[in-house]
Design a protein around this motif. Structure first.
Motif, PDB file in Angstrom:
ATOM      1  N   ARG B  11      91.152  38.855  15.438  1.00  0.00           N
ATOM      2  CA  ARG B  11      92.272  38.662  16.366  1.00  0.00           C
ATOM      3  C   ARG B  11      93.534  39.312  15.837  1.00  0.00           C
ATOM      4  N   GLN B  74      98.597  39.391  26.691  1.00  0.00           N
ATOM      5  CA  GLN B  74      97.371  39.382  25.909  1.00  0.00           C
ATOM      6  C   GLN B  74      97.670  39.048  24.451  1.00  0.00           C
ATOM      7  N   ALA B  76     100.273  37.542  23.290  1.00  0.00           N
ATOM      8  CA  ALA B  76     100.740  36.171  23.153  1.00  0.00           C
ATOM      9  C   ALA B  76      99.558  35.201  23.174  1.00  0.00           C
ATOM     10  N   ALA B  77      98.579  35.500  24.023  1.00  0.00           N
ATOM     11  CA  ALA B  77      97.402  34.630  24.109  1.00  0.00           C
ATOM     12  C   ALA B  77      96.665  34.611  22.781  1.00  0.00           C
ATOM     13  N   ARG B  79      97.872  35.228  19.920  1.00  0.00           N
ATOM     14  CA  ARG B  79      98.666  34.495  18.935  1.00  0.00           C
ATOM     15  C   ARG B  79      98.461  32.984  19.087  1.00  0.00           C
ATOM     16  N   ARG B  80      98.439  32.596  20.373  1.00  0.00           N
ATOM     17  CA  ARG B  80      98.233  31.165  20.593  1.00  0.00           C
ATOM     18  C   ARG B  80      96.891  30.729  20.019  1.00  0.00           C
ATOM     19  N   GLN B  81      95.865  31.578  20.249  1.00  0.00           N
ATOM     20  CA  GLN B  81      94.543  31.239  19.738  1.00  0.00           C
ATOM     21  C   GLN B  81      94.559  31.087  18.224  1.00  0.00           C
ATOM     22  N   VAL B  83      96.749  29.831  16.359  1.00  0.00           N
ATOM     23  CA  VAL B  83      97.237  28.540  15.832  1.00  0.00           C
ATOM     24  C   VAL B  83      96.461  27.356  16.416  1.00  0.00           C
ATOM     25  N   GLU B  84      95.416  27.672  17.196  1.00  0.00           N
ATOM     26  CA  GLU B  84      94.662  26.571  17.810  1.00  0.00           C
ATOM     27  C   GLU B  84      94.027  25.651  16.777  1.00  0.00           C
ATOM     28  N   ARG B  86      93.201  23.991  13.146  1.00  0.00           N
ATOM     29  CA  ARG B  86      93.863  23.642  11.903  1.00  0.00           C
ATOM     30  C   ARG B  86      92.821  23.285  10.873  1.00  0.00           C
ATOM     31  N   THR B 100      97.314  25.778   9.706  1.00  0.00           N
ATOM     32  CA  THR B 100      96.661  26.447  10.840  1.00  0.00           C
ATOM     33  C   THR B 100      95.772  27.546  10.293  1.00  0.00           C
ATOM     34  N   GLY B 102      95.050  30.260  11.525  1.00  0.00           N
ATOM     35  CA  GLY B 102      95.646  31.579  11.737  1.00  0.00           C
ATOM     36  C   GLY B 102      96.491  32.057  10.579  1.00  0.00           C
TER      37      GLY B 102
END
Ligand SMILES: Nc1ncnc2c1ncn2[C@@H]1O[C@H](COP(=O)(O)OP(=O)(O)OP(=O)(O)O)[C@@H](O)[C@H]1O
Ligand SMILES: [Mg+2]
Lengths: 224, 397, 275
Positions: B11, B74, B76-77, B79-81, B83-84, B86, B100, B102
């Motif tokens: 990612r 895309q 941003a998505a 990036r969100r993934q 930190v999903e 932990r 996290t 990530g």
């Protein structure tokens, strides 16, 4: 490696051999004229002497030029010295044959019958010696050249006997005195020719072996 | 765990691709269009043609905007993934912490690795140090942009200093009448070698950046200049290289002069006697024979230039450059860009970072790399010189 | 002073010529020549001599007498030195070499020079020889190949180097290097070859080879050679000039100089009793 100027030395040697051949011819012609009473032959000998003189001058000039410009050493320098000496000897021999020829002409003109003593034998010996010396020179044969001076003894003795014989004739028949005196000089000339031939033989040994055999015990004893 | 980590890496790479390449390209076009738009809008009166151009620019901006938005979404998505998930872990003391996923870069258990794996890991670290971009305000990650910046600057500097220095030396040694004037010039050159390098920086800023760069901008990029965004009129790798070329030119001149003087008189006379002109002699014989000596001079110059920092601060070096001077965007080589440099990187890490204690290993590692680079340059040139020398091994007399 | 434009016929000694044009006795003609270093330091005094075509002329004389200076004036090599000055003139084939219309480069193309210390270029044997052609803008490979072979044959070096033409010339022995320099000097078919003590650093065998070579080359070229070796001058030259303190003391056929010099200084010098 053969240097460009070494051909000059060979030419010089060839010239000397030509001179030697001519000298031999002159000697044998002069003696043939003596024994055959051939005036024309004698005149030819006298005339061709000039050619030999010129050859001597040319060989001398060329040899001294070679010494001055080519700085020869070792066998080359021996060859040059020998060439100069031998050419001088040859010139003397040719001169003697000329004087023989002149006397032959005088004798023929006086038309007397003369006794020749040992002259025929002496002549044969002399011509033989001179031929062999020249052969040694052509063939670089130092062994034979070394043996030749021995013969001089025999020749000297013949000349001495001729001298006695002709002296008696002069005393015995004063009207033929001048003719016999000529014969004495001819005998002497032949003896001188052989002396020069002996010198050449010694020079050949010096040339080929680098050693001087003149006036050594061996040759001295032979000369006594 | 490992699969998650691989996913994270995947990612991150994706985000990097989107942001740096695609969005970067759109941004670049936007920037140019924006400049023109602002210029046109600021005009008090617009001709018909200009108005049409402005309209066209608005259209294009809208198109780019619409291209940009999905990409941004895309990214941003992704990036969100990141930190999903932990990770919870407990320390040896019993405390429980969470992080996290990530944020993880590497996960490994040092005590469970056998020898070979450790060696591999060791080299992997070195490689990533050399090949990655810096992270966390330079205190983490790699130093690739600094290595590349140093390299490209040294190459440019050599390209500038060699012809200049060699020509000057040829003139001084071969053509100039050896009189008072040439003597004075020689003294001046030697003095130039002793001038503090910061003085060259100031000269570079005044002459190259403001004078030359400013003029170039006025002639070729008038709009950008008016809008207050200079292109060449600010520090950049080109001006930095030229400044260093000036700094090192005395070294090259002196070395070249000596090399020329060492070419024997016999060879020169032989050449002239063959009917060669003076220039032919220099071209065919003197320069090839002097090449080893000239190279020596060049190496000294490169080593000096590569390690020089002070003047660069004034003429284009930065602590963090978003893009390299060479990249995939037309015209591929951007000599006006600011660049990173190993020497300045050391300074930045050691004295400007928020936590200089933590940056210490980076400082030492970077210093080592800089020294290795200089040594490598020297070695390379010595090898070349020896090869040339051997080819024309000097006469045996 | 004889008019240099008048052609005088001369029969060259031992030299074979194919052309019917009579050879000039004053091919190189030095007239009232004075030469100064640093503007005032006179080293040549009122020289007059004629060098015949396709013969070997030797310059001899004690060290510092100006032989090299005169030799280097013939191809204007002294132009390189600051502060030189000359009076008088030098003619080659009737034309003054100091004529402002004559380009010094074209003059040097007609004159090959061999130096005292062999000075091969830091290039391959092949490139050394074709250098004079390359600087004249001739690069056709077939022509260059031919010139290399011909020049190396002429310099008696072909058999020794034919398998390593493209290796550095510095791999040759001293004698071979000097012969290479001779090959280089004759590559572009000059008319004159100047040699400044070409054998001074060589052993007798190499010297001998070079002397033989000079003897061959005079069939084609006019050769001027400076030498300290009396025997060498005597062996290779047709004419010899003896210089002393910048003056021409005696100039004559080599035979005359070495067998019967007129001047007592010449005699003393050639016989090694000088000074
Ligand atoms: N470049 C120069 N500047 C000043 N004087 C010079 C120069 N070259 C030669 N000379 C002087 O000119 C004179 C003649 O020198 P030249 O080299 O012609 O002598 P040479 O006869 O060739 O001597 P050698 O046999 O030693 O080579 C000498 O006194 C020398 O000191
Ligand atoms: Mg000299």
């Amino acid at each position: 490696m053969k240097r460009f100027y070494q051909g000059e030395l060979e030419n010089l040697r060839t010239q000397l051999l030509v001179m030697a051949e001519r000298t031999v011819t002159n000697i044998s012609d002069a003696l043939a004229a003596l024994h055959g009473g051939d005036i024309q032959l004698a005149e030819r000998v006298i005339k061709s002497d000039d050619v030999i003189d010129e050859l001597e001058v040319a060989i001398d000039a060329e040899a001294s030029r070679y010494i001055a410009l080519r700085s020869p050493v070792a066998s080359d320098v021996r060859l040059l010295i020998v060439i100069m000496k031998v050419s001088h000897d040859l010139e003397r021999m040719a001169d003697e044959s000329t004087s023989i020829s002149k006397r032959v002409i005088r004798l023929m003109e006086s038309r007397h019958m003369l006794e020749m003593g040992m002259l025929p034998e002496l002549s044969l010996q002399a011509v033989d010696l001179v031929r062999e010396v020249v052969e040694c020179l052509v063939g670089d044969d130092s062994g034979k050249a070394e043996s030749l001076p021995m013969r001089d003894k025999e020749i000297d003795q013949m000349h001495r006997r001729n001298f006695q014989f002709f002296t008696e004739k002069v005393q015995g028949s004063p009207e033929l005195a001048s003719d016999y005196i000529d014969l004495i000089f001819i005998s002497k000339a032949i003896e001188r020719i052989c002396d020069h031939a002996t010198n050449i033989a010694e020079e050949i040994v010096y040339l080929l072996r680098g050693m001087d055999i003149r006036h050594t015990e061996k040759t001295k004893r032979a000369n006594v | 765990m490992n699969s998650q980590l691989a996913q994270v890496h995947e990612r991150r790479r994706e985000i990097h691709r989107i942001e740096r390449n695609q969005i970067g390209r759109i941004n670049e076009q936007m920037r140019r269009l924006d400049l023109d738009r602002r210029y046109l809008e600021n005009l008090s009166e617009r001709t018909v043609a200009q108005q049409m151009q402005l309209d066209r620019i608005h259209e294009r901006i809208a198109v780019l905007q619409s291209d940009f938005e999905p990409l941004a979404a895309q990214a941003a998505a992704l990036r969100r993934q990141l930190v999903e998930n932990r990770l919870e872990y407990s320390l040896a003391t019993g405390q429980v912490r969470s992080i996290t996923v990530g944020d993880l870069v590497h996960v490994y258990a040092p005590n469970q690795l056998h020898f070979l794996q450790r060696v591999v890991l060791f080299f992997q670290h070195i490689w990533s140090f050399l090949s990655e971009y810096p992270r966390e305000a330079n205190t983490e990650g790699g130093i690739w942009p600094a290595i590349f910046g140093t390299f490209i600057m040294t190459v440019l500097m050599s390209a500038a200093v060699t012809p200049f220095g060699v020509m000057a030396a040829i003139y001084l040694r071969e053509y100039a009448r050896q009189g008072l004037f040439v003597r004075a010039v020689r003294i001046a050159i030697n003095n130039l070698a002793g001038v503090p390098s910061i003085v060259f920086g100031i000269f570079g800023l005044g002459f190259f950046v403001y004078f030359m760069g400013g003029n170039i901008d006025r002639i070729f990029f008038p709009r950008a200049t008016e809008m207050g965004t200079p292109t060449f009129g600010t520090g950049g790798v080109l001006w930095a290289s030229l400044t260093l070329a000036l700094l090192t030119v005395p070294v090259v001149i002196v070395a070249t002069e000596e090399a020329l003087a060492a070419v024997s008189r016999g060879v020169r006379e032989g050449s002239l006697a063959c009917g060669a002109s003076k220039w032919q002699t220099i071209q065919y014989l003197v320069l090839p024979a002097a090449a080893p000596g000239i190279l020596t001079g060049l190496v000294l110059a490169m080593a000096r230039g590569a390690g020089e920092v002070a003047p660069l601060i004034l003429v284009g070096v930065v602590a963090f450059a978003p893009s390299l001077p060479v990249d995939g965007l037309f015209p591929f080589i951007h000599l006006e860009r600011k660049f990173m440099h190993l020497g300045f990187h050391i300074y930045d890490l050691g004295f400007q970072s928020p936590d200089s204690e933590a940056a210490q290993p980076m400082v030492f590692a970077t210093t080592l790399i800089l020294i290795l680079l200089v040594v490598a340059l020297n070695l390379a040139a010595i090898l070349i010189r020896n090869r040339l020398r051997r080819r024309y091994a000097s006469q045996a007399f | 002073m004889p008019d240099p434009a008048i052609k005088t016929a001369v029969t060259p000694q031992a030299s074979v010529t194919t052309s019917d044009v009579p050879l000039r006795a004053d091919y190189i003609s030095v007239r009232n020549f004075n030469f100064f270093y640093n503007g005032v330091h006179q080293v040549l005094f009122d020289l007059n001599l004629d060098i015949p075509e396709r013969q070997v002329t030797a310059f001899i004389g004690p060290s510092g007498c100006g032989k090299s200076t005169l030799l280097r004036n013939i191809n204007r090599m002294n132009d390189l030195i600051d502060g030189i000055r000359h009076e008088g003139d030098i003619f080659i084939d009737g034309h003054s070499i100091f004529d402002p219309d004559i380009e010094v480069i074209s003059l040097r193309k007609r004159i090959g020079m061999v130096f005292q210390k062999s000075n091969p270029f830091p290039k391959s044997i092949y490139e050394n020889i074709v250098y004079s052609l390359r600087v004249a803008g001739r690069h056709r490979k077939s022509e260059l190949d031919e010139v290399v072979e011909r020049s190396l044959h002429a310099a008696a070096l072909w058999d020794e180097v034919k398998d390593r033409l493209h290796q550095s010339a510095f791999g040759l022995s001293g004698g071979q290097m000097q012969r290479l320099c001779i090959a280089r000097a004759i590559a572009n078919q000059p008319e004159i070859i100047l040699m400044d003590e070409p054998c001074s650093a060589l052993d007798p065998i190499a010297t001998g080879k070079i002397e033989d070579l000079i003897h061959e080359l005079k069939k084609q070229f006019t050769i001027v050679i400076v030498t300290h070796n009396m025997q060498q001058a005597a062996r290779v030259s047709d004419r010899t000039a003896f210089f002393y303190l910048g003056k021409l003391i005696e100039y004559n056929s080599t035979e005359a100089i070495f067998m019967n010099p007129i001047n007592s200084q010449t005699e003393a010098y050639v016989s090694g009793r000088f000074g």
